[in-house]
Write a protein that holds these residues in place. Structure first.
Motif, short mmCIF file in Angstrom:
data_model
loop_
_atom_site.label_atom_id
_atom_site.label_comp_id
_atom_site.label_asym_id
_atom_site.label_seq_id
_atom_site.Cartn_x
_atom_site.Cartn_y
_atom_site.Cartn_z
N VAL A 44 7.45 -51.72 42.62
CA VAL A 44 6.65 -52.94 42.65
C VAL A 44 6.33 -53.49 41.26
O VAL A 44 5.90 -54.64 41.14
N GLN A 45 6.58 -52.70 40.23
CA GLN A 45 6.35 -53.24 38.89
C GLN A 45 7.27 -54.43 38.61
O GLN A 45 7.01 -55.24 37.74
N GLU A 46 8.35 -54.54 39.39
CA GLU A 46 9.27 -55.67 39.22
C GLU A 46 8.73 -56.93 39.89
O GLU A 46 9.18 -58.03 39.60
N THR A 51 1.55 -56.18 45.47
CA THR A 51 0.32 -55.41 45.66
C THR A 51 -0.82 -56.27 46.18
O THR A 51 -1.78 -55.75 46.73
N THR A 52 -0.71 -57.59 46.03
CA THR A 52 -1.72 -58.49 46.56
C THR A 52 -1.81 -58.38 48.08
O THR A 52 -2.88 -58.53 48.67
N SER A 53 -0.71 -58.05 48.73
CA SER A 53 -0.69 -57.94 50.19
C SER A 53 -1.45 -56.72 50.69
O SER A 53 -1.77 -56.64 51.88
N LEU A 54 -1.76 -55.77 49.83
CA LEU A 54 -2.41 -54.53 50.27
C LEU A 54 -3.74 -54.79 50.97
O LEU A 54 -4.07 -54.14 51.97
N ASP A 60 -5.97 -55.61 58.30
CA ASP A 60 -5.25 -55.75 59.56
C ASP A 60 -5.15 -54.42 60.32
O ASP A 60 -5.27 -54.37 61.53
N LYS A 61 -4.88 -53.35 59.60
CA LYS A 61 -4.83 -51.96 60.11
C LYS A 61 -3.68 -51.65 61.07
O LYS A 61 -3.67 -50.58 61.65
N ARG A 62 -2.72 -52.55 61.27
CA ARG A 62 -1.62 -52.24 62.18
C ARG A 62 -0.55 -51.38 61.53
O ARG A 62 0.13 -50.62 62.20
N PHE A 63 -0.37 -51.52 60.21
CA PHE A 63 0.72 -50.84 59.51
C PHE A 63 0.18 -50.16 58.26
O PHE A 63 -0.71 -50.68 57.60
N ASP A 64 0.72 -48.99 57.97
CA ASP A 64 0.40 -48.32 56.71
C ASP A 64 1.37 -48.82 55.65
O ASP A 64 2.55 -49.08 55.94
N VAL A 65 0.88 -48.93 54.42
CA VAL A 65 1.70 -49.43 53.32
C VAL A 65 1.55 -48.51 52.12
O VAL A 65 0.44 -48.08 51.79
N ILE A 66 2.67 -48.21 51.50
CA ILE A 66 2.68 -47.47 50.24
C ILE A 66 3.44 -48.32 49.22
O ILE A 66 4.49 -48.87 49.53
N SER A 81 -4.14 -61.06 42.48
CA SER A 81 -5.35 -60.60 43.13
C SER A 81 -5.23 -59.10 43.41
O SER A 81 -4.44 -58.70 44.24
N VAL A 82 -6.02 -58.30 42.71
CA VAL A 82 -6.01 -56.85 42.90
C VAL A 82 -6.83 -56.53 44.15
O VAL A 82 -7.93 -57.04 44.32
N ALA A 83 -6.32 -55.68 45.01
CA ALA A 83 -6.97 -55.35 46.28
C ALA A 83 -8.07 -54.32 46.09
O ALA A 83 -8.05 -53.24 46.67
N VAL A 84 -9.07 -54.67 45.29
CA VAL A 84 -10.16 -53.75 44.99
C VAL A 84 -10.86 -53.35 46.28
O VAL A 84 -11.21 -54.19 47.10
N GLY A 85 -11.03 -52.04 46.47
CA GLY A 85 -11.69 -51.53 47.66
C GLY A 85 -10.77 -51.38 48.86
O GLY A 85 -11.18 -50.88 49.89
N PHE A 86 -9.52 -51.81 48.71
CA PHE A 86 -8.58 -51.76 49.82
C PHE A 86 -7.34 -50.94 49.50
O PHE A 86 -6.36 -51.00 50.21
#
Length: 178
Positions: A44-46, A51-54, A60-66, A81-86
């Motif tokens: 994802v550094q590319e 990471t904004t989608s995190l 949403d909680k339907r899918f896990d993401v790494i 937008s950093v997903a702070v807290g998420f």
């Protein structure tokens, strides 16, 4: 990197339905089963905006993401937008000696060392030589999983050295991009 067309999955936005729709369009064979699908965004550094989608996936909680990638901490300033807290960040390290022993399926050495330390007794000569031989092997191979895997496959330290040099070259390439 190997599939640059996947960057477009965020063209419709970062919300889950848009991302899943775009992924499905790119690859109709993908199946997204709620509570049973892991989405893995590699390198994802590319495209740090991935990471904004995190946050949207977490809510949403339907899918896990790494997400994974090298030098991510250095590039976080480029995220919209950093997903702070998420999200949770993990720093990965190479394997330590005990983890190395697990990887090479050595179930005795760590327990033997712990027992010797607990009893405060030195290892007898033959045992000491064996322990040192195993530790030297760790020092030669190192803790990089790919290097350990190449040792287990080839039993050849020259092959291991080539793998380690490739890893170092890749790190140097990543640092040059920063």
């Amino acid at each position: 990197i190997s599939n640059p067309e996947y960057i477009q999955i965020f063209k419709g936005g970062f919300d889950v339905d848009s991302v899943v729709l775009e992924l499905s369009i790119l690859n109709p064979n993908l199946k997204f089963i709620p509570n049973n699908t892991l989405i893995f965004f590699d390198e994802v550094q590319e495209y740090m905006d991935a990471t904004t989608s995190l946050k949207f996936f977490a809510l949403d909680k339907r899918f896990d993401v790494i997400c994974s990638g090298s030098v991510l901490g250095v590039k976080y300033n480029k995220v919209k937008s950093v997903a702070v807290g998420f999200k949770e960040d993990y720093t990965m390290y190479s394997l330590d000696f005990e983890e190395f022993l697990w990887a090479i399926d050595d179930t005795m050495t760590a327990d033997t060392i712990k027992l010797l330390m607990k009893s405060k007794k030195p290892a007898v000569n033959a045992l000491h030589r064996n322990l040192m031989r195993t530790f030297r092997l760790y020092m030669l191979i190192g803790g990089m999983p790919q290097a350990i895997e190449s040792y287990l496959e080839s039993n050849n330290l020259q092959v291991v050295d080539e793998v380690k040099r490739e890893i170092i070259d890749l790190y140097e390439e990543d640092f040059i991009k920063i």
